[in-house]
Design an enzyme around this catalytic site. Structure first.
Site, PDB file in Angstrom:
ATOM      1  N   GLY A  34      -4.609  -3.956 -73.094  1.00 24.93           N
ATOM      2  CA  GLY A  34      -3.819  -3.195 -74.068  1.00 24.93           C
ATOM      3  C   GLY A  34      -2.359  -3.207 -73.664  1.00 24.93           C
ATOM      4  O   GLY A  34      -1.971  -3.881 -72.701  1.00 24.93           O
ATOM      5  N   HIS A  82       1.094 -11.618 -74.441  1.00 18.86           N
ATOM      6  CA  HIS A  82      -0.242 -11.565 -75.054  1.00 18.86           C
ATOM      7  C   HIS A  82      -0.240 -12.325 -76.387  1.00 18.86           C
ATOM      8  O   HIS A  82      -1.211 -12.998 -76.735  1.00 18.86           O
ATOM      9  CB  HIS A  82      -0.657 -10.124 -75.344  1.00 18.86           C
ATOM     10  N   GLN A  87      -9.976  -1.644 -62.322  1.00 16.22           N
ATOM     11  CA  GLN A  87      -8.878  -2.507 -61.877  1.00 16.22           C
ATOM     12  C   GLN A  87      -7.661  -1.728 -61.385  1.00 16.22           C
ATOM     13  O   GLN A  87      -6.644  -2.336 -61.043  1.00 16.22           O
ATOM     14  CB  GLN A  87      -8.416  -3.395 -63.040  1.00 16.22           C
ATOM     15  N   GLY A 133      -3.393 -15.882 -68.758  1.00 20.35           N
ATOM     16  CA  GLY A 133      -2.026 -16.253 -68.410  1.00 20.35           C
ATOM     17  C   GLY A 133      -1.914 -16.836 -67.013  1.00 20.35           C
ATOM     18  O   GLY A 133      -2.562 -16.358 -66.081  1.00 20.35           O
ATOM     19  N   ASP A 189      -0.872 -14.426 -64.056  1.00 18.95           N
ATOM     20  CA  ASP A 189      -1.851 -13.868 -63.117  1.00 18.95           C
ATOM     21  C   ASP A 189      -2.651 -15.044 -62.560  1.00 18.95           C
ATOM     22  O   ASP A 189      -3.813 -15.261 -62.910  1.00 18.95           O
ATOM     23  CB  ASP A 189      -2.731 -12.855 -63.838  1.00 18.95           C
ATOM     24  N   GLN A 239      -6.066 -14.631 -60.802  1.00 15.78           N
ATOM     25  CA  GLN A 239      -7.096 -14.250 -61.774  1.00 15.78           C
ATOM     26  C   GLN A 239      -7.531 -15.479 -62.574  1.00 15.78           C
ATOM     27  O   GLN A 239      -8.730 -15.714 -62.779  1.00 15.78           O
ATOM     28  CB  GLN A 239      -6.549 -13.170 -62.709  1.00 15.78           C
ATOM     29  N   SER A 248       5.628  -8.108 -69.532  1.00 16.38           N
ATOM     30  CA  SER A 248       4.546  -7.372 -68.867  1.00 16.38           C
ATOM     31  C   SER A 248       4.468  -6.004 -69.543  1.00 16.38           C
ATOM     32  O   SER A 248       5.494  -5.450 -69.961  1.00 16.38           O
ATOM     33  CB  SER A 248       4.891  -7.207 -67.383  1.00 16.38           C
ATOM     34  N   SER A 249       3.257  -5.465 -69.640  1.00 13.19           N
ATOM     35  CA  SER A 249       3.111  -4.144 -70.280  1.00 13.19           C
ATOM     36  C   SER A 249       3.960  -3.103 -69.560  1.00 13.19           C
ATOM     37  O   SER A 249       4.468  -2.162 -70.152  1.00 13.19           O
ATOM     38  CB  SER A 249       1.651  -3.701 -70.253  1.00 13.19           C
TER      39      SER A 249
HETATM   40  P1  AMP Z   1      -3.178  -7.911 -69.125  1.00 14.98           P
HETATM   41  O1  AMP Z   1      -3.350  -7.094 -70.355  1.00 14.98           O
HETATM   42  O2  AMP Z   1      -1.956  -7.577 -68.338  1.00 14.98           O
HETATM   43  O3  AMP Z   1      -4.438  -8.008 -68.293  1.00 14.98           O
HETATM   44  O4  AMP Z   1      -2.932  -9.387 -69.646  1.00 14.98           O
HETATM   45  C1  AMP Z   1      -3.859 -10.031 -70.469  1.00 14.98           C
HETATM   46  C2  AMP Z   1      -3.637 -11.510 -70.374  1.00 14.98           C
HETATM   47  O5  AMP Z   1      -2.308 -11.831 -70.770  1.00 14.98           O
HETATM   48  C3  AMP Z   1      -3.810 -12.034 -68.946  1.00 14.98           C
HETATM   49  O6  AMP Z   1      -4.531 -13.254 -68.985  1.00 14.98           O
HETATM   50  C4  AMP Z   1      -2.390 -12.244 -68.497  1.00 14.98           C
HETATM   51  O7  AMP Z   1      -2.255 -13.246 -67.507  1.00 14.98           O
HETATM   52  C5  AMP Z   1      -1.704 -12.647 -69.776  1.00 14.98           C
HETATM   53  N1  AMP Z   1      -0.259 -12.385 -69.716  1.00 14.98           N
HETATM   54  C6  AMP Z   1       0.346 -11.261 -69.256  1.00 14.98           C
HETATM   55  N2  AMP Z   1       1.686 -11.389 -69.292  1.00 14.98           N
HETATM   56  C7  AMP Z   1       1.928 -12.633 -69.786  1.00 14.98           C
HETATM   57  C8  AMP Z   1       3.143 -13.366 -70.059  1.00 14.98           C
HETATM   58  N3  AMP Z   1       4.339 -12.839 -69.842  1.00 14.98           N
HETATM   59  N4  AMP Z   1       3.012 -14.612 -70.570  1.00 14.98           N
HETATM   60  C9  AMP Z   1       1.788 -15.154 -70.800  1.00 14.98           C
HETATM   61  N5  AMP Z   1       0.616 -14.518 -70.559  1.00 14.98           N
HETATM   62  C10 AMP Z   1       0.694 -13.268 -70.057  1.00 14.98           C
END
Ligand code: AMP
Length: 315
Positions: free
Chosen positions: A34, A40, A64, A181, A184, A187, A219-220
């Site tokens: 989220g 995203h 997490q 992404g 990460d 991951q 980033s969130s």
């Molecule tokens: P998260 O909600 O932070 O777990 O991110 C969900 C997915 O989005 C993960 O696979 C992250 O690696 C990817 N993601 C997060 N930030 C970015 C970004 N700036 N560019 C591309 N993918 C991203």
């Protein structure tokens, strides 16, 4: 105009998916915590381009997080729905914690699980721990060869948590492709290996990091930064770009590159490095000499907010 479905129940999500598969359509899946942002959106766009149907999950996985970070995570379901709709997402899977962890009765159990490192990892295999003392069933233990790299050395439990939830999501949603992404990077490597071992029908697709106009990786947590902190965070991007340039100009001594990067970052008093490393692009092991494609990786704190930045350097 497509109507976007929102499903909270795992069994209903499985029925929805079964119908799609029965009609011969392919499914692209983007798991998220989220707090949707343009990074995203890039993943959703790829999923849309490469599949007939796009699913995302919005699930803030307590396993997490440390408790404080879990409670303070910036996400807004109403805004996330608007973004998903704009990206032509067909279905949002939005389960409750109880739906995903039926045997966990207290949220604090997740935070207790993190306190004890699991010492019986297999070197190479993903092991399913059937029942955990904290009520977490089917907990995925990531092999030691994958987890004790990069900042997995600091928080190996984080990757067990991420693998555990993705394992469940894959079982429920059975996508053809799942998008993660490169931001990460550990991951992505772990989920790729887990899919190869346990979900051979699912293709894991890595997507490059998307950055804002000032080059800060989306980033969130960026919304938590003040303007001054954001400026300081950019020193990390400058450091990894400088490191990349050094390597491209022929520097092969990883310590020299790391020291230069550290100096650039430490010139900003607000940034505190949590973990910095140069690792091999395939094994994720730290390197002393740069002779193949490598990853420059920095995890850092700004006033308690943890961010990461990384780039892959092709040699
Ligand atoms: P998260 O909600 O932070 O777990 O991110 C969900 C997915 O989005 C993960 O696979 C992250 O690696 C990817 N993601 C997060 N930030 C970015 C970004 N700036 N560019 C591309 N993918 C991203």
């Amino acid at each position: 105009m497509n109507t976007m479905k929102i499903i909270e129940s795992a069994s209903q999500a499985s029925v929805y998916v079964a119908d799609i598969k029965a009609s011969g359509q392919t499914i692209g899946f983007v798991p998220t915590l989220g707090g949707l942002h343009k990074g995203h959106q890039l993943l959703m766009q790829k999923a849309r381009e490469e599949n007939d149907v796009t699913l995302i999950s919005l699930f803030l996985n307590p396993m997490q997080f440390r408790k404080k970070q879990f409670l303070e995570y910036p996400s807004d379901f109403e805004l996330d729905k608007l973004i998903a709709k704009e990206m032509n997402v067909d279905m949002i899977f939005h389960p409750t914690v109880e739906e995903m962890y039926q045997h966990v009765t207290q949220i604090d159990s997740f935070f207790k699980f993190q306190q004890q490192e699991f010492t019986q990892r297999h070197l190479e295999h993903f092991v399913v721990e059937e029942k955990n003392q904290h009520g977490i069933d089917n907990l995925i233990r990531v092999p030691s060869s994958l987890v004790y790299q990069l900042d997995g050395k600091i928080h190996p439990w984080f990757f067990d948590a991420s693998a555990t939830i993705v394992y469940r999501l894959f079982k429920i949603l059975q996508p053809n492709r799942a998008y993660f992404g490169e931001k990460d990077i550990q991951q992505l490597a772990i989920i790729t290996k887990m899919a190869e071992a346990r979900f051979p029908d699912i293709e894991v697709v890595g997507v490059p990091t998307r950055r804002d106009a000032d080059n800060l990786a989306f980033s969130s947590r960026n919304v938590l930064l003040s303007a001054e902190q954001r400026q300081s965070a950019l020193s990390v991007y400058r450091a990894i770009k400088h490191g990349e340039n050094l390597i491209k100009e022929g520097e092969t001594d990883a310590d020299i590159v790391l020291n230069t990067m550290t100096e650039i970052i430490e010139a900003q008093p607000l940034v505190k490095i949590d973990y910095i490393d140069i690792v091999d692009n395939k094994s994720l092991e730290s390197v002393k000499r740069v002779s193949d494609d490598i990853i420059l990786y920095v995890a850092f704190f700004l006033n308690g907010i943890r961010l990461t930045d990384t780039i892959i350097v092709k040699v």
